[in-house]
Scaffold this motif. Structure first.
Motif, PDB file in Angstrom:
ATOM      1  N   ILE A 157      24.500 -36.569 -82.191  1.00 24.94           N
ATOM      2  CA  ILE A 157      23.645 -35.607 -81.556  1.00 24.94           C
ATOM      3  C   ILE A 157      22.377 -36.026 -81.093  1.00 24.94           C
ATOM      4  N   ILE A 158      22.272 -35.802 -79.910  1.00 30.34           N
ATOM      5  CA  ILE A 158      21.028 -36.392 -79.123  1.00 30.34           C
ATOM      6  C   ILE A 158      19.917 -35.326 -79.046  1.00 30.34           C
ATOM      7  N   GLY A 159      18.902 -35.451 -79.396  1.00 22.96           N
ATOM      8  CA  GLY A 159      17.812 -34.545 -79.880  1.00 22.96           C
ATOM      9  C   GLY A 159      17.896 -33.837 -81.263  1.00 22.96           C
TER      10      GLY A 159
ATOM     11  N   MET B 223      14.547 -27.893 -82.346  1.00 24.91           N
ATOM     12  CA  MET B 223      14.691 -26.508 -82.896  1.00 24.91           C
ATOM     13  C   MET B 223      15.998 -26.299 -83.065  1.00 24.91           C
ATOM     14  N   ILE B 224      16.779 -26.246 -81.705  1.00 27.94           N
ATOM     15  CA  ILE B 224      18.200 -25.907 -81.517  1.00 27.94           C
ATOM     16  C   ILE B 224      19.043 -26.647 -82.764  1.00 27.94           C
ATOM     17  N   VAL B 225      18.785 -27.975 -82.626  1.00 24.48           N
ATOM     18  CA  VAL B 225      19.711 -28.605 -83.330  1.00 24.48           C
ATOM     19  C   VAL B 225      19.411 -28.393 -85.136  1.00 24.48           C
TER      20      VAL B 225
ATOM     21  N   CYS C 176      20.025 -38.649 -83.035  1.00 21.04           N
ATOM     22  CA  CYS C 176      19.162 -39.441 -82.263  1.00 21.04           C
ATOM     23  C   CYS C 176      17.902 -38.769 -81.725  1.00 21.04           C
ATOM     24  N   ASP C 177      16.961 -38.994 -81.937  1.00 15.45           N
ATOM     25  CA  ASP C 177      15.716 -38.777 -81.551  1.00 15.45           C
ATOM     26  C   ASP C 177      14.589 -39.544 -81.376  1.00 15.45           C
ATOM     27  N   MET C 178      13.891 -39.599 -80.291  1.00 20.27           N
ATOM     28  CA  MET C 178      12.610 -40.454 -80.082  1.00 20.27           C
ATOM     29  C   MET C 178      11.641 -40.448 -81.262  1.00 20.27           C
ATOM     30  N   ARG C 179      11.351 -39.102 -81.595  1.00 24.58           N
ATOM     31  CA  ARG C 179      10.438 -38.829 -82.446  1.00 24.58           C
ATOM     32  C   ARG C 179      11.051 -39.000 -84.051  1.00 24.58           C
ATOM     33  N   GLU C 180      10.432 -39.942 -84.690  1.00 22.75           N
ATOM     34  CA  GLU C 180      10.694 -39.938 -86.059  1.00 22.75           C
ATOM     35  C   GLU C 180      10.590 -38.733 -86.808  1.00 22.75           C
ATOM     36  N   SER C 181       9.434 -38.168 -86.493  1.00 26.44           N
ATOM     37  CA  SER C 181       8.914 -36.985 -87.209  1.00 26.44           C
ATOM     38  C   SER C 181      10.053 -35.781 -87.309  1.00 26.44           C
ATOM     39  N   ALA C 182      10.666 -35.740 -86.001  1.00 25.42           N
ATOM     40  CA  ALA C 182      11.550 -34.681 -85.852  1.00 25.42           C
ATOM     41  C   ALA C 182      12.797 -34.954 -86.609  1.00 25.42           C
ATOM     42  N   LEU C 183      13.357 -36.233 -86.715  1.00 28.06           N
ATOM     43  CA  LEU C 183      14.362 -36.721 -87.693  1.00 28.06           C
ATOM     44  C   LEU C 183      14.184 -36.508 -89.122  1.00 28.06           C
TER      45      LEU C 183
ATOM     46  N   GLN D 284      15.500 -30.352 -68.094  1.00 31.61           N
ATOM     47  CA  GLN D 284      15.380 -31.142 -67.002  1.00 31.61           C
ATOM     48  C   GLN D 284      15.958 -32.821 -67.382  1.00 31.61           C
ATOM     49  N   LEU D 285      16.286 -32.686 -68.599  1.00 33.80           N
ATOM     50  CA  LEU D 285      16.735 -34.256 -69.147  1.00 33.80           C
ATOM     51  C   LEU D 285      18.334 -34.134 -68.931  1.00 33.80           C
ATOM     52  N   HIS D 286      18.860 -33.179 -68.980  1.00 27.60           N
ATOM     53  CA  HIS D 286      20.200 -32.918 -69.220  1.00 27.60           C
ATOM     54  C   HIS D 286      21.125 -33.834 -68.272  1.00 27.60           C
TER      55      HIS D 286
ATOM     56  N   VAL E  93      15.222 -19.113 -66.079  1.00 23.58           N
ATOM     57  CA  VAL E  93      16.006 -20.216 -66.215  1.00 23.58           C
ATOM     58  C   VAL E  93      16.377 -20.431 -67.513  1.00 23.58           C
ATOM     59  N   TYR E  94      15.291 -20.335 -68.601  1.00 23.82           N
ATOM     60  CA  TYR E  94      15.542 -21.019 -69.864  1.00 23.82           C
ATOM     61  C   TYR E  94      16.470 -19.857 -70.664  1.00 23.82           C
ATOM     62  N   VAL E  95      15.986 -18.490 -70.480  1.00 18.57           N
ATOM     63  CA  VAL E  95      16.932 -17.302 -71.372  1.00 18.57           C
ATOM     64  C   VAL E  95      17.398 -16.442 -70.587  1.00 18.57           C
TER      65      VAL E  95
ATOM     66  N   CYS F 165      19.197 -16.843 -68.069  1.00 17.87           N
ATOM     67  CA  CYS F 165      20.516 -17.310 -67.662  1.00 17.87           C
ATOM     68  C   CYS F 165      21.617 -16.799 -68.544  1.00 17.87           C
ATOM     69  N   HIS F 166      21.337 -16.399 -69.869  1.00 13.51           N
ATOM     70  CA  HIS F 166      22.231 -16.067 -71.110  1.00 13.51           C
ATOM     71  C   HIS F 166      22.946 -14.877 -70.566  1.00 13.51           C
ATOM     72  N   TYR F 167      22.011 -13.940 -70.061  1.00 14.48           N
ATOM     73  CA  TYR F 167      22.552 -12.481 -69.610  1.00 14.48           C
ATOM     74  C   TYR F 167      23.065 -12.570 -68.215  1.00 14.48           C
TER      75      TYR F 167
HETATM   76  N1  LIG Z   1      21.733 -21.924 -76.867  1.00 14.11           N
HETATM   77  C1  LIG Z   1      20.282 -21.433 -76.693  1.00 14.11           C
HETATM   78  O1  LIG Z   1      20.222 -20.625 -76.191  1.00 14.11           O
HETATM   79  C2  LIG Z   1      19.575 -22.519 -76.811  1.00 14.11           C
HETATM   80  C3  LIG Z   1      18.401 -22.047 -77.847  1.00 14.11           C
HETATM   81  C4  LIG Z   1      17.001 -23.130 -77.711  1.00 14.11           C
HETATM   82  C5  LIG Z   1      17.074 -24.051 -77.002  1.00 14.11           C
HETATM   83  N2  LIG Z   1      18.283 -24.381 -76.152  1.00 14.11           N
HETATM   84  C6  LIG Z   1      18.215 -25.585 -75.241  1.00 14.11           C
HETATM   85  O2  LIG Z   1      18.211 -26.560 -76.198  1.00 14.11           O
HETATM   86  C7  LIG Z   1      17.588 -27.744 -75.359  1.00 14.11           C
HETATM   87  C8  LIG Z   1      16.566 -28.216 -76.486  1.00 14.11           C
HETATM   88  O3  LIG Z   1      15.801 -27.244 -76.631  1.00 14.11           O
HETATM   89  P1  LIG Z   1      14.893 -26.973 -78.411  1.00 14.11           P
HETATM   90  O4  LIG Z   1      14.308 -25.932 -78.587  1.00 14.11           O
HETATM   91  O5  LIG Z   1      15.671 -27.776 -79.449  1.00 14.11           O
HETATM   92  O6  LIG Z   1      13.840 -28.084 -77.858  1.00 14.11           O
HETATM   93  P2  LIG Z   1      12.747 -29.014 -78.541  1.00 14.11           P
HETATM   94  O7  LIG Z   1      11.595 -29.307 -77.705  1.00 14.11           O
HETATM   95  O8  LIG Z   1      12.463 -28.364 -79.864  1.00 14.11           O
HETATM   96  O9  LIG Z   1      13.452 -30.504 -78.938  1.00 14.11           O
HETATM   97  C9  LIG Z   1      14.012 -31.344 -78.116  1.00 14.11           C
HETATM   98  C10 LIG Z   1      14.110 -32.712 -78.775  1.00 14.11           C
HETATM   99  O10 LIG Z   1      14.346 -33.785 -77.936  1.00 14.11           O
HETATM  100  C11 LIG Z   1      13.677 -34.943 -78.199  1.00 14.11           C
HETATM  101  N3  LIG Z   1      13.848 -36.007 -77.084  1.00 14.11           N
HETATM  102  C12 LIG Z   1      13.433 -35.958 -75.639  1.00 14.11           C
HETATM  103  N4  LIG Z   1      13.800 -36.750 -75.110  1.00 14.11           N
HETATM  104  C13 LIG Z   1      14.712 -37.424 -75.756  1.00 14.11           C
HETATM  105  C14 LIG Z   1      15.515 -38.768 -75.738  1.00 14.11           C
HETATM  106  N5  LIG Z   1      15.396 -39.203 -74.362  1.00 14.11           N
HETATM  107  N6  LIG Z   1      16.331 -39.096 -76.462  1.00 14.11           N
HETATM  108  C15 LIG Z   1      16.216 -38.612 -77.643  1.00 14.11           C
HETATM  109  N7  LIG Z   1      15.382 -37.427 -78.007  1.00 14.11           N
HETATM  110  C16 LIG Z   1      14.621 -37.004 -77.046  1.00 14.11           C
HETATM  111  C17 LIG Z   1      12.534 -34.660 -78.680  1.00 14.11           C
HETATM  112  O11 LIG Z   1      11.818 -35.459 -79.193  1.00 14.11           O
HETATM  113  C18 LIG Z   1      12.520 -33.296 -79.341  1.00 14.11           C
HETATM  114  O12 LIG Z   1      12.632 -33.580 -80.539  1.00 14.11           O
HETATM  115  C19 LIG Z   1      16.884 -27.131 -74.145  1.00 14.11           C
HETATM  116  O13 LIG Z   1      17.568 -27.394 -73.165  1.00 14.11           O
HETATM  117  C20 LIG Z   1      17.044 -25.410 -74.356  1.00 14.11           C
HETATM  118  O14 LIG Z   1      17.159 -24.745 -73.123  1.00 14.11           O
HETATM  119  C21 LIG Z   1      19.291 -23.747 -76.137  1.00 14.11           C
END
Ligand SMILES: NC(=O)c1ccc[n+]([C@@H]2O[C@H](COP(=O)([O-])OP(=O)(O)OC[C@H]3O[C@@H](n4cnc5c(N)ncnc54)[C@H](O)[C@@H]3O)[C@@H](O)[C@H]2O)c1
Length: 419
Positions: free
Chosen positions: A12-14, A17-19, A42-49, A104-106, A205-207, A209-211
């Motif tokens: 899992i990359i990231g 919140m959604i993770v 995997c996340d660049m921020r240790e605090s998130a992990l 924007q990183l996808h 664009v963020y939400v 798009c769902h509907y």
């Molecule tokens: N399905 C949904 O409805 C839904 C709901 C929420 C979020 N999302 C999507 O999920 C994505 C993330 O949202 P979120 O709310 O979890 O964001 P977030 O900001 O809480 O988390 C993003 C994480 O990515 C990490 N990160 C950034 N660059 C990185 C890299 N190169 N390598 C590793 N880690 C990296 C950050 O440190 C951060 O912890 C967005 O695209 C958002 O649109 C979708």
């Protein structure tokens, strides 16, 4: 017939919140059923992990299960944006990757993951531009990589039912609709303030798009015209973002959907957010109607203790962990179903490949073809209209709400401002 599964390692990359809320608990549930092997986050921020490791809800629901982190806890933050490549270099090909990074990183990370031949679940939106979606689709197909885009509303039972009835003609022809999804105000205080800025994205664009995706999913209609206006505001860190947006999407049959979005549902209100969809249809000398209250799903609690808000609308449908016959708690809901659909499809493909290694590429490519045709899982091919809508929406909002047209008359659809 029951599908065979193969337990595939998952990266899992990231770790945002959604993770925390949906993706990791879903993965841990699928680990129990033999779809997923070892999990690495995997996340660049240790605090998130660290927060993920110590998350009380996850610990309670999945006792005895664990996941690795990269970097390891204690190693500190990483400045390497391609850290995930170190993890994938150690993995077998045709395992699983979930991409859960800011929108924007996808594209960049999809391009980075594909050479490692991993099946991918990407949070929506897949990418921000149509050409990028085509490129990803082509590269993935050539390598037999299954990609699902996590538009979970498609797996809500009410959406599946609506699709069935619309496609049978029971509801009539879509004429006019209204959708809203207003996320909580507190999002403005989260990591959002670092990326949810005007030049990157907006609430449509963020939400929204769902509907838009849901109306396409239900009706099968193509969006042809988009206009969006936004209201800007300032995040606590001083960065500027669109906090509210109002959009209008016209479909190929002149059916029109109004799309209201924002980061501003009051934090102390009863729901987790405010959302819903109303659609009107033209029938044979009569009208049709569909109304989804996605905000209050009929469950209201007045909590006596242990909560930030005492009175709450509880949504049991999206994602919850609940008692079950096994250890801990079980992940349920359409959020889980949506994640499971892609990961189980990939796992079933690899189980078939194991039984028939000589036909590996054919089996993988057939799996992709079947999912495209079925249209339930959003794939880069069958949901690329979302990238066209996003391109049009960004063009429009940055032009102050001018109408952007999606033209399908050429082989490669184009997006341009009307005037
Ligand atoms: N399905 C949904 O409805 C839904 C709901 C929420 C979020 N999302 C999507 O999920 C994505 C993330 O949202 P979120 O709310 O979890 O964001 P977030 O900001 O809480 O988390 C993003 C994480 O990515 C990490 N990160 C950034 N660059 C990185 C890299 N190169 N390598 C590793 N880690 C990296 C950050 O440190 C951060 O912890 C967005 O695209 C958002 O649109 C979708």
């Amino acid at each position: 017939m029951a599908q065979k599964q193969k337990a595939l390692d998952l990266t899992i990359i990231g770790a945002g919140m959604i993770v925390t809320d949906v993706l990791l608990p879903s993965a841990l549930q699928l680990q129990r059923t033999g779809v997923i092997g070892e999990i690495t986050v995997c996340d660049m921020r240790e605090s998130a992990l660290k927060a993920l490791k110590e998350n009380k809800d996850i610990l309670e629901a999945f006792p005895g299960q664990d996941f690795k982190t990269c970097p390891e806890i204690g190693a500190g933050d990483s400045s390497d944006t391609e850290l995930y490549k170190k993890v994938l270099a150690e993995k077998d090909h045709y395992g699983l990757v979930i991409i859960a990074l800011p929108d924007q990183l996808h594209y960049m990370v999809l391009k980075g993951v594909i050479p490692f031949n991993q099946h991918i679940l990407c949070v929506k939106p897949l990418v921000l531009q149509y050409d990028q979606a085509l490129e990803i689709e082509k590269e993935a197909k050539e390598r037999g990589i299954f990609i699902g885009v996590e538009y979970h509303k498609r797996f809500d039972r009410r959406a599946l039912l609506a699709r069935k009835h619309y496609r049978k003609g029971d509801l009539g022809d879509f004429a006019l609709g209204e959708s809203k999804l207003i996320e909580p105000y507190f999002y403005r205080h989260s990591n959002f303030q670092n990326w949810f800025t005007c030049e990157n994205t907006d609430p449509f664009v963020y939400v929204g798009c769902h509907y838009v995706d849901l109306v396409c999913f239900i009706t099968g209609l193509k969006p042809v015209e988009v206009s969006v206006t936004g209201r800007k505001g300032t995040f606590p860190n001083g960065k500027e973002g669109y906090m509210w947006s109002n959009g209008r999407v016209v479909f190929e049959n002149a059916g029109t959907l109004s799309v209201n979005n924002g980061l501003g549902y009051p934090d102390d209100s009863a729901g987790g957010n405010d959302q819903g969809l109303i659609m009107y249809f033209d029938g044979d000398d009569c009208a049709g109607l569909l109304a989804h209250d996605d905000h209050n799903r009929g469950v209201e609690y007045g909590f006596a203790k242990n909560v930030s808000k005492r009175f709450q609308y509880v949504n049991p449908d999206f994602f919850r962990t609940v008692p079950w016959e096994g250890d801990g708690l079980k992940a349920i809901g359409y959020g889980f179903d949506s994640v499971a659909a892609t990961l189980i499809s990939a796992s079933a493909i690899e189980a078939k490949v194991d039984g028939n290694p000589d036909r590996a590429m054919e089996i993988r490519q057939n799996g992709i073809k079947e999912a495209n045709a079925k249209g339930l899982i959003a794939t880069p091919e069958n949901s690329a209209y979302n990238e066209l809508v996003q391109e049009a929406a960004r063009m429009s909002i940055l032009a102050g709400g001018d109408i952007a047209i999606i033209d399908y008359s050429t082989e490669r659809p184009t997006v341009k401002l009307k005037k």
